[in-house]
Motif scaffolding. Structure first.
Motif, PDB file in Angstrom:
ATOM      1  N   SER A 353       3.348  32.411  -1.665  1.00 32.40           N
ATOM      2  CA  SER A 353       2.668  33.705  -1.748  1.00 32.40           C
ATOM      3  C   SER A 353       2.266  34.165  -0.353  1.00 32.40           C
ATOM      4  O   SER A 353       1.971  33.343   0.518  1.00 32.40           O
ATOM      5  CB  SER A 353       1.411  33.600  -2.624  1.00 32.40           C
ATOM      6  OG  SER A 353       1.757  33.272  -3.954  1.00 32.40           O
ATOM      7  N   TRP A 387       5.739  39.616  -1.090  1.00 36.75           N
ATOM      8  CA  TRP A 387       6.267  38.287  -1.373  1.00 36.75           C
ATOM      9  C   TRP A 387       6.504  37.504  -0.100  1.00 36.75           C
ATOM     10  O   TRP A 387       6.554  38.051   0.992  1.00 36.75           O
ATOM     11  CB  TRP A 387       7.548  38.361  -2.199  1.00 36.75           C
ATOM     12  CG  TRP A 387       8.749  38.865  -1.453  1.00 36.75           C
ATOM     13  CD1 TRP A 387       9.597  38.135  -0.672  1.00 36.75           C
ATOM     14  CD2 TRP A 387       9.242  40.203  -1.422  1.00 36.75           C
ATOM     15  NE1 TRP A 387      10.596  38.929  -0.167  1.00 36.75           N
ATOM     16  CE2 TRP A 387      10.400  40.208  -0.615  1.00 36.75           C
ATOM     17  CE3 TRP A 387       8.833  41.394  -2.014  1.00 36.75           C
ATOM     18  CZ2 TRP A 387      11.131  41.364  -0.368  1.00 36.75           C
ATOM     19  CZ3 TRP A 387       9.562  42.540  -1.766  1.00 36.75           C
ATOM     20  CH2 TRP A 387      10.699  42.512  -0.966  1.00 36.75           C
ATOM     21  N   GLU A 572       5.031  45.511  -8.673  1.00 40.74           N
ATOM     22  CA  GLU A 572       4.485  44.407  -9.478  1.00 40.74           C
ATOM     23  C   GLU A 572       3.819  44.907 -10.761  1.00 40.74           C
ATOM     24  O   GLU A 572       4.002  44.327 -11.837  1.00 40.74           O
ATOM     25  CB  GLU A 572       3.499  43.609  -8.611  1.00 40.74           C
ATOM     26  CG  GLU A 572       2.738  42.524  -9.339  1.00 40.74           C
ATOM     27  CD  GLU A 572       1.394  43.009  -9.868  1.00 40.74           C
ATOM     28  OE1 GLU A 572       0.946  42.473 -10.906  1.00 40.74           O
ATOM     29  OE2 GLU A 572       0.814  43.928  -9.258  1.00 40.74           O
ATOM     30  N   SER A 610       2.186  35.883  -8.038  1.00 38.87           N
ATOM     31  CA  SER A 610       2.487  35.500  -6.656  1.00 38.87           C
ATOM     32  C   SER A 610       2.901  36.691  -5.808  1.00 38.87           C
ATOM     33  O   SER A 610       3.006  36.584  -4.585  1.00 38.87           O
ATOM     34  CB  SER A 610       3.607  34.450  -6.633  1.00 38.87           C
ATOM     35  OG  SER A 610       4.874  35.030  -6.910  1.00 38.87           O
ATOM     36  N   MET A 611       3.139  37.843  -6.447  1.00 37.32           N
ATOM     37  CA  MET A 611       3.572  39.042  -5.733  1.00 37.32           C
ATOM     38  C   MET A 611       2.471  40.084  -5.626  1.00 37.32           C
ATOM     39  O   MET A 611       2.722  41.213  -5.204  1.00 37.32           O
ATOM     40  CB  MET A 611       4.784  39.654  -6.433  1.00 37.32           C
ATOM     41  CG  MET A 611       6.013  38.771  -6.343  1.00 37.32           C
ATOM     42  SD  MET A 611       7.439  39.502  -7.133  1.00 37.32           S
ATOM     43  CE  MET A 611       8.768  38.580  -6.352  1.00 37.32           C
TER      44      MET A 611
END
Length: 631
Positions: A353, A387, A572, A610-611
């Motif tokens: 991340s 990312w 996202e 994680s994005m």
């Protein structure tokens, strides 16, 4: 770009003359006409269950490839092009690691040219020449997924102009007259502001535009894997190597677990190739628990901003003068703007991340390059996705000092015969694969192997559009609109992401649209509408979900949202909204149980978590390494 800042005009001219002594025409062992069997593969490609069954029933393959990233898929394609029997297994999905998290550039690498000149390093010179040659072939062999990308280098100090000009002209010269991209050229101050109107005008002197290539990295990786399967390789994503099989202290295969079914089975091969990128050492330690480190991972972070931050969709921009020597690209990316990258030390993890400091570093430089009305107002709220990707910088385990080898690649066989390929970069994946298979042929005594045939081989979707000129793209798009009723942006998206298979998506949409013909299509929820968009303001349609399962080996929600389409990387929040719909359609088609559906939904949310840009803070940037590079 670092080289361009360091070289003066006189030094650049002197270097240009000196390096001419070292230049030679590009030569390839496989520079021969493509055999007719590779002109157009049979349709459709084999199914994933059929290929897994072949893995189970084949006594021994010539080659088993572990890893389905760009290099692993490239190795499988190269090997099958030589009439070798090939199996490939990937723990997650094709391109699920670094290969989908790049800057999307197909580039030669001007900083490698700097090292070649400063250190009189012929190996670095060859790396630049090799990468520029491979760039040309990728722009041709996958013309639907790639395109030339002019990149603006703004000049704010007249003293920089001769340095930039000489360096980029040398870059053009190495690429050659048939490079597939336009040569670098000068822009006046007014021309720069016309081409990039949100650029800060204060202090701007002029600009230089040079060209590299831009591509859809994840779809490119999937296309390589599908092409390998079309020609006979057995490729399977979501199949994890549990351990290696050894006989008489030689690696002769691997035990594999299919995550779709939970079943395990052995796959045997004369040569086992470890092409797992940043995760290479994990496989190497299955072979030898005491294996030395072969990869030094470096994280490259990118953020995605709205489309208006790159107003000219046919022109990117390069910030060559960041505070600590790194470079920042601003590039058109699908329907958005890609900005990156950083270069920092990192731990190996499946879902890296971006850190707070890395986000701040990129945003600070974006603010400094745009007019105040844009730059001062850009905030984290503008970030649609972010990312991190791990660059697998190579360490050569055969060298006593294990010196860092930058972006060069290393092919190394262990004492037990496990063949490892590490390092390299996206642009040179094909040459890396060729070098690896060359070594495998010798290691496995595969005397029946033919020559490599990948140099001029069209990838999946490019067979009818090998020379995909703009007028052909427009004609193809107009056909999709008139025949299937697609909206213009949807039709353009299908042309650029499916190439000559775009009509198959259209035929699938027609066949599964609500009406009498739909009853013949199995396991579709009532709510399914092939023409309906998956997310607002994006050209992805529900028909692509079916196509990805039937013809692109998508097995999960994340496979589709992150790699068959790029929605997760582009936005996202919109991808998060689409998760239940995609899970519903895939689940009905693949007969998922309630528990399986819930697991796939949870996995998708983990990826999307994680994005998400981290919350703001004032952490120092000192922990990052200097000397940035494109991922």
């Amino acid at each position: 770009v670092i080289m361009l800042r360091l070289f003066g005009l006189g030094a650049g001219l002197a270097v240009g003359g000196a390096t001419a002594l070292y230049y030679y025409p590009s030569s390839h062992k496989n520079n021969h006409p493509l055999p007719s069997k590779f002109i157009r593969p049979k349709w459709p490609p084999p199914t994933r269950p059929d290929m897994i069954e072949s893995m189970k029933t084949t006594p021994q393959f010539d080659v088993l490839v572990i890893g389905g990233g760009a290099v692993g898929a490239g190795v499988a394609l190269d090997a099958v092009s030589r009439d070798l029997s090939v199996a490939l297994v990937e723990r997650d999905d094709f391109a699920s690691g670094t290969s989908s998290r790049s800057t999307k550039l197909l580039h030669g690498g001007v900083r490698y040219l700097e090292r070649a000149i400063k250190k009189l390093d012929y190996g670095e010179w060859e790396l630049v020449q090799e990468a520029l040659t491979e760039r040309r072939h990728l722009l041709t062999n996958a013309c639907h997924l790639s395109r030339p990308m002019p990149i603006l280098l703004p000049v704010y100090n007249w003293i920089d102009l001769p340095q930039y000009w000489v360096g980029l002209k040398l870059y053009d010269w190495i690429a050659g007259a048939n490079s597939g991209v336009e040569p670098s050229h000068f822009l006046s101050r007014d021309q720069v502001l016309k081409e990039f109107p949100i650029l800060k005008a204060e202090g701007l002197k002029c600009g230089i535009v040079y060209s590299d290539g831009l591509h859809n990295d994840a779809k490119m990786n999937v296309a390589i894997a599908i092409t390998a399967a079309e020609y006979g390789a057995k490729v399977a994503n979501h199949c994890e190597v549990i351990n290696l099989i050894k006989e008489n202290e030689r690696v002769v295969g691997a035990h594999v677990r299919d995550h779709a079914t939970g079943r395990e089975f052995p796959v045997r091969a004369k040569v086992v190739i470890n092409a797992t990128g940043a995760f290479s050492d994990g496989v190497r330690r299955m072979d030898d628990p005491h294996a030395t480190k072969s990869v030094s991972p470096a994280a490259g972070v990118h953020i995605v901003l709205p489309e208006q931050f790159c107003p000219n969709r046919d022109l990117g921009m390069l910030d060559a003068k960041t505070k600590d020597g790194r470079v920042i690209f601003i590039l058109p990316f699908e329907t958005a703007t890609l900005v990156g990258t950083t270069d920092s030390s990192a731990e190996i993890t499946a879902l890296p991340s971006p850190t707070d400091a890395e986000i701040d570093f990129i945003l600070d430089h974006v603010k400094g390059y745009f007019v105040d009305s844009v730059g001062k107002n850009v905030t984290r709220a503008d970030i649609k996705s972010a990312w991190s990707g791990l660059r697998p910088l190579s360490l050569d385990p055969s060298k006593p000092n294990t010196a860092l080898l930058s972006r060069t690649h290393v092919v190394h066989a262990s004492k037990s015969g496990l063949l490892n390929v590490v390092g390299g970069k996206w642009t040179t994946y094909r040459q890396m694969a060729q070098d690896t298979v060359d070594r495998a042929v010798v290691l496995g005594e595969l005397a029946h192997a033919g020559p490599c045939n990948t140099l001029n081989m069209p990838l999946h979707g490019a067979h009818l559009y090998k020379d995909f000129a703009p007028d052909q793209r427009k004609k193809h798009r107009d056909e999709l609109i008139s025949i299937y009723g697609f909206e213009p942006d949807v039709a353009s998206h299908l042309v650029h992401n499916y190439g000559d298979n775009a009509h198959l998506v259209g035929m699938l949409a027609q066949r599964t649209a609500p009406g009498p013909s739909r009853s013949s299509v199995r396991k579709l929820p009532k709510e399914f509408d092939p023409y309906k968009r998956i997310a607002k303001d994006f050209p992805y349609i529900q028909a692509e979900i079916l196509y990805s399962m039937d013809h692109e080996y998508a097995c999960s929600v994340t496979d589709f949202l992150a790699r068959r389409t790029r929605l997760a990387f582009l936005h996202e929040k919109e991808a998060r909204k689409a998760v239940p719909l995609v899970a519903h359609i895939m689940g009905d088609r693949l007969a998922w149980s309630t528990a399986e559906r819930d697991r796939h939904i949870a996995d998708a949310y983990v990826l999307l978590d994680s994005m998400m840009p981290p919350p703001s803070s004032t952490k120092p940037l000192a922990s990052m390494t200097s000397g940035a590079a494109e991922l």
